[in-house]
Write an enzyme that holds these catalytic residues in place. Sequence first.
Site, PDB file in Angstrom:
ATOM      1  N   TYR A   1     -12.015  13.984  -9.280  1.00 59.38           N
ATOM      2  CA  TYR A   1     -10.882  13.302  -9.917  1.00 59.38           C
ATOM      3  C   TYR A   1      -9.887  14.302 -10.494  1.00 59.38           C
ATOM      4  CZ  TYR A   1      -8.456  10.216 -13.224  1.00 59.38           C
ATOM      5  OH  TYR A   1      -7.507   9.519 -13.937  1.00 59.38           O
TER       6      TYR A   1
ATOM      7  N   ASP B   1       0.869  -1.176   0.000  1.00 59.09           N
ATOM      8  CA  ASP B   1       0.000   0.000   0.000  1.00 59.09           C
ATOM      9  C   ASP B   1       0.907   1.228   0.000  1.00 59.09           C
ATOM     10  OD1 ASP B   1      -1.693   2.117   0.456  1.00 59.09           O
ATOM     11  OD2 ASP B   1      -2.690   1.221   2.198  1.00 59.09           O
TER      12      ASP B   1
ATOM     13  N   ASN C   1       1.825   5.625 -11.253  1.00 58.68           N
ATOM     14  CA  ASN C   1       0.649   5.306 -12.045  1.00 58.68           C
ATOM     15  C   ASN C   1      -0.557   4.952 -11.188  1.00 58.68           C
ATOM     16  OD1 ASN C   1      -0.931   4.115 -14.422  1.00 58.68           O
ATOM     17  ND2 ASN C   1      -0.600   2.304 -13.140  1.00 58.68           N
TER      18      ASN C   1
ATOM     19  N   LYS D   1      -5.792  15.104  -9.714  1.00 62.10           N
ATOM     20  CA  LYS D   1      -4.752  15.017 -10.732  1.00 62.10           C
ATOM     21  C   LYS D   1      -4.045  16.360 -10.935  1.00 62.10           C
ATOM     22  CE  LYS D   1      -4.922  10.652 -11.919  1.00 62.10           C
ATOM     23  NZ  LYS D   1      -3.753   9.764 -11.751  1.00 62.10           N
TER      24      LYS D   1
END
Length: 250
Positions: free
Chosen positions: A159, A67, A94, A163
């Site tokens: 989201y 994790d 990623n 980012k």
Amino acid sequence: MTDAVSDDMDAPVARRVALVTGASRGLGRLMVDGLLARGYLVVGVARTPVEEWIGADVEGFERHACDITDDSAVKRLFSEMRKRHGRLDAVINNAGAFSSDLLLTASADRFATILRANLVGAQVVSREAVKLMRPKGFGRIVSISSIATRVPMPGNAVYATSKLALEALMTGFAVEFRASGITFNSVGISFVDHTGMVDALRPEARASYESRLLQPHALSMDEVMHAICFFLDESAGAVTAQSITLGSPF
């Protein structure tokens, strides 16, 4: 990209080492293949138990269930990498989670979960990577961002926020470690073929996104790896705190 030549001309050149997070499946697993094909030894990390990884038994690919938001677990991982390899040349941040939550209905816990998955893990991994890269004066860290940061749509704000913060994180690292030989950049992607990303979309949602792109088609992994490898190249040492967005919105 080349490595320093040993004083012993017959000594083998050490293999370049890359770390890929979220490497158990989908986009991350294809990135592993892309880096293996370019001669890297790849250390893959994901929370998924290693026996459940897709196509994992490949020469040069090491698997670790970890994790990456867990400080202690990541420190143990990097301690093992230091003992096994003594180097780290590249990191691809990623791992992450997608959200289609509307701001009006997104709970605080949900917002925190997305930020933790998309931002905190990248900070922890990048922090530990710098410690391993800095003594050698070379490193390349690339974080996977999203076209959602450039194409505002209902349901992508949570989201996209995570980012955009990820891109800002790379800039922050670049500022704090200027002249270290380590670069920090981002690649913003849209939908990528053969990863399940396209299949999960409603046709109308995909059409809406694509109508706002200059290149309205799903990306191939060759296109994604081309952008990543531009940042990884030894000759890209002056390129840092930058983001390439594939698809280029209007």
